[in-house]
Design a protein around this motif. Structure first.
Motif, short mmCIF file in Angstrom:
data_model
loop_
_atom_site.label_atom_id
_atom_site.label_comp_id
_atom_site.label_asym_id
_atom_site.label_seq_id
_atom_site.Cartn_x
_atom_site.Cartn_y
_atom_site.Cartn_z
N ARG A 1 6.57 17.32 1.57
CA ARG A 1 5.28 17.39 2.19
C ARG A 1 4.13 17.82 1.75
N TYR A 2 3.06 17.17 1.31
CA TYR A 2 1.98 17.84 0.48
C TYR A 2 0.59 17.57 1.48
N GLU A 3 0.14 19.11 1.70
CA GLU A 3 -1.05 19.27 2.47
C GLU A 3 -2.19 19.35 1.49
N TYR A 4 -2.76 18.43 1.35
CA TYR A 4 -3.99 18.07 -0.02
C TYR A 4 -5.23 18.74 0.62
N ALA A 5 -5.38 18.53 1.79
CA ALA A 5 -6.73 19.13 2.13
C ALA A 5 -6.40 19.62 3.74
N ASP A 6 -7.57 20.32 4.52
CA ASP A 6 -7.63 20.72 5.74
C ASP A 6 -7.34 19.76 6.60
N ILE A 7 -6.24 19.64 7.57
CA ILE A 7 -5.92 18.85 8.55
C ILE A 7 -5.67 17.33 7.90
N SER A 8 -5.28 17.26 6.54
CA SER A 8 -4.82 16.15 5.76
C SER A 8 -3.59 16.36 4.89
N PHE A 9 -2.71 15.39 5.04
CA PHE A 9 -1.50 15.66 4.33
C PHE A 9 -0.74 14.27 4.16
N LEU A 10 0.14 14.47 3.22
CA LEU A 10 0.94 13.44 2.88
C LEU A 10 2.38 13.66 2.89
N PHE A 11 3.36 12.84 3.58
CA PHE A 11 4.81 13.25 3.69
C PHE A 11 5.69 12.17 3.32
N GLY A 12 6.81 12.17 2.96
CA GLY A 12 7.83 11.23 2.77
C GLY A 12 9.15 11.79 2.70
N GLN A 13 10.25 11.09 3.28
CA GLN A 13 11.62 11.29 3.26
C GLN A 13 12.44 10.38 3.13
N GLY A 14 13.20 10.07 2.50
CA GLY A 14 14.42 9.03 2.20
C GLY A 14 15.73 9.43 1.86
N GLY A 15 16.81 8.27 2.37
CA GLY A 15 17.90 8.50 2.15
C GLY A 15 18.92 7.43 2.46
N GLY A 16 20.24 7.52 2.69
CA GLY A 16 20.95 6.48 3.14
C GLY A 16 21.99 7.04 4.14
N THR A 17 22.29 5.88 5.28
CA THR A 17 23.36 6.17 6.18
C THR A 17 24.39 5.42 5.99
N ALA B 1 23.15 1.30 4.74
CA ALA B 1 21.55 0.98 4.81
C ALA B 1 20.81 2.21 4.24
N PRO B 2 19.64 1.99 3.79
CA PRO B 2 18.91 3.25 3.45
C PRO B 2 17.91 3.47 4.89
N PHE B 3 17.40 4.86 4.84
CA PHE B 3 16.38 4.84 5.78
C PHE B 3 15.27 5.68 5.05
N TRP B 4 14.06 5.72 5.70
CA TRP B 4 13.07 6.57 5.33
C TRP B 4 11.92 7.02 6.31
N ASN B 5 11.12 7.65 5.84
CA ASN B 5 9.94 8.08 7.00
C ASN B 5 8.76 8.57 6.13
N ALA B 6 7.86 7.89 6.02
CA ALA B 6 6.75 8.42 5.14
C ALA B 6 5.30 7.98 6.01
N GLY B 7 4.40 8.89 5.30
CA GLY B 7 3.07 8.61 6.06
C GLY B 7 2.00 9.47 5.41
N ILE B 8 0.81 9.31 6.04
CA ILE B 8 -0.44 9.89 5.70
C ILE B 8 -1.37 10.12 6.77
N LYS B 9 -2.06 11.37 7.00
CA LYS B 9 -2.91 11.67 7.78
C LYS B 9 -4.04 12.24 6.98
N HIS B 10 -5.31 11.69 7.28
CA HIS B 10 -6.48 12.02 6.52
C HIS B 10 -7.63 12.12 7.44
N GLN B 11 -8.44 13.27 7.43
CA GLN B 11 -9.47 13.35 7.98
C GLN B 11 -10.81 13.53 7.28
N PHE B 12 -11.68 12.74 7.58
CA PHE B 12 -13.06 12.88 6.74
C PHE B 12 -14.18 12.79 7.93
N GLY B 13 -14.70 13.81 8.23
CA GLY B 13 -15.59 14.18 9.01
C GLY B 13 -15.23 14.11 10.56
#
Length: 418
Positions: free
Chosen positions: A232-248, A260-272
């Motif tokens: 998880r990387y919080e690159y700005a205020d109320i803005s972050f990038l995350f990722g998780q991956g593996g296998g089941t 099979a593999p599994f993952w969970n990734a996303g980004i939240k970005h706030q501008f104004g």
């Protein structure tokens, strides 16, 4: 036998609730700690023109609901406890359906058995859920295609902190899932887990872990292994990038295997005043009607805040696979918009619209759904609110007869929190 089982289960849920309350009250009186209790009551009247959500021979009714509730919070060095409970009673004036009731219980306890080393988490969640994991119909109806569900979890675990930046956690989790509907699968899970978190910096952390699950159910048991890494990387205020991956790796007792593999990734970005979110994931759910369902989903949303409200749009796409036979069951896609606006002081309007399509691989057909949800809420005084809602649901399918229906619901509610 089924009635006895249901009765015993219900008694267990009720007893666990009242025991929790009694223990909390005893602890609160025994030592100085943060303690808060807030009762509430809601009374509503609903008119629906299609009680059973059928395409023909529709029956209308007026439904009176009484929903008393209570929220409890307790904070002390050794114990943290949150408890929320609502009893929901429904009376059908035209007697299209017998009087109905259900419970909503959300209890969480965190106990420090050995300071900063050995802990115990206990939760109990009781609610009415949709039997079809591909559609959440709890907003459309009070009971159609739904079941009461109770999930009890107990998890003793250890926490080790070799350095100020490293957190290691390992332990055991017991999960018991029960459904009131005989069509759903009850199950018991025994889970062992180990995971670690390393804080690279105040804004970046990495995680990794392993879980082993032994699932016991009446139909088919299985064993499951999960290994994963994430960040998880919080690159700005109320803005972050995350990722998780593996296998089941799932091994069913009937000799079928799913890897099979599994993952969970996303980004939240706030501008104004604009917030954008994008998510993609492959997850595995304990499906009420199947053993385990794999969901591959992609979603995105853009919301903009205004001085007196908010407006947004959202999109999603998902595929659902039955892991026991490794076959695609359903594809779903949804697009919609939502908004909230303060018309005047204490008067708020809400509006949302969703258009969804479900592709069914077993029938080779599809179902289209429109869902409109509108509402007005007015706060007379502090913690006293009157709300008026209108919901319209429209289903269409060229092949599935039961998926051709329209429902109109009008709800007037008065809610008071003390």
């Amino acid at each position: 036998m089924k009635f006895t089982k249901f009765k015993l289960k219900t008694q267990f849920v009720c007893c666990s609730f009242f025991v929790s309350v009694a223990v909390l009250m005893f602890i609160a009186s025994a030592e100085a700690a943060e303690f808060a209790i807030r009762p509430s009551i809601a009374i509503s009247e609903e008119f629906t023109d299609n009680v059973f959500e059928t395409g023909v021979n529709k029956r209308s009714d007026f439904i009176t609901r009484a929903i008393p509730g209570i929220d409890l919070k307790y904070r002390a060095p050794v114990l943290e406890l949150d408890l929320g409970y609502n009893f929901d009673y429904r009376y059908y004036i035209r007697q299209t359906r017998s009087d109905d009731n259900t419970h909503y219980l959300n209890t969480r306890g965190h106990i420090s058995l050995i300071d900063n080393f050995f802990f115990l988490d206990v939760t109990d969640n009781y609610q009415r859920v949709s039997l079809d994991i591909t559609r959440d119909v709890t907003r459309e109806s009070l009971f159609v295609d739904q079941s009461d569900q109770n999930i009890v979890t107990a998890s003793p675990f250890f926490v080790i902190r070799p350095t100020t930046q490293t957190n290691l956690r390992f332990g055991y989790r017991y999960v018991n899932t029960w459904y009131k509907s005989p069509a759903a699968f009850d199950r018991t899970d025994h889970i062992g887990f180990a995971e670690g978190t390393y804080n690279v910096s105040p804004k970046i952390n990495v995680t990794g872990g392993y879980t082993f699950t032994r699932d016991i159910a009446p139909v088919d048991d299985y064993s499951k292994h999960d290994v994963y890494l994430g960040f998880r990387y919080e690159y700005a205020d109320i803005s972050f990038l995350f990722g998780q991956g593996g296998g089941t790796w799932i091994k069913y007792s009937k000799d079928s295997t799913f890897i099979a593999p599994f993952w969970n990734a996303g980004i939240k970005h706030q501008f104004g005043s604009v917030t954008a979110t994008i998510n993609a994931s492959v997850r595995y759910y304990e499906d009420p009607l199947r053993r385990t369902t794999q969901e591959t989903s992609y979603s995105g949303a853009v919301d903009r805040d205004f001085k007196r409200g908010k407006v947004g749009i959202f999109l999603s796409y998902a595929e659902f696979v039955d892991t026991e036979i490794d076959r695609l069951q359903t594809k779903s896609s949804t697009a919609g918009t939502r908004g909230r606006y303060e018309l005047m002081n204490a008067l708020v309007a809400n509006l949302s619209f969703e258009a969804s399509k479900y592709d069914h691989k077993d029938t080779g057909s599809y179902t289209r759904r429109f869902f409109v949800d509108t509402g007005l809420s007015y706060s007379f005084v502090k913690d006293l609110t009157c709300s008026l809602y209108y919901r319209y649901i429209d289903y269409y399918s060229p092949v599935i007869v039961t998926d051709n229906k329209q429902i109109n619901r009008v709800i007037l509610e008065l809610r008071k929190t003390f």
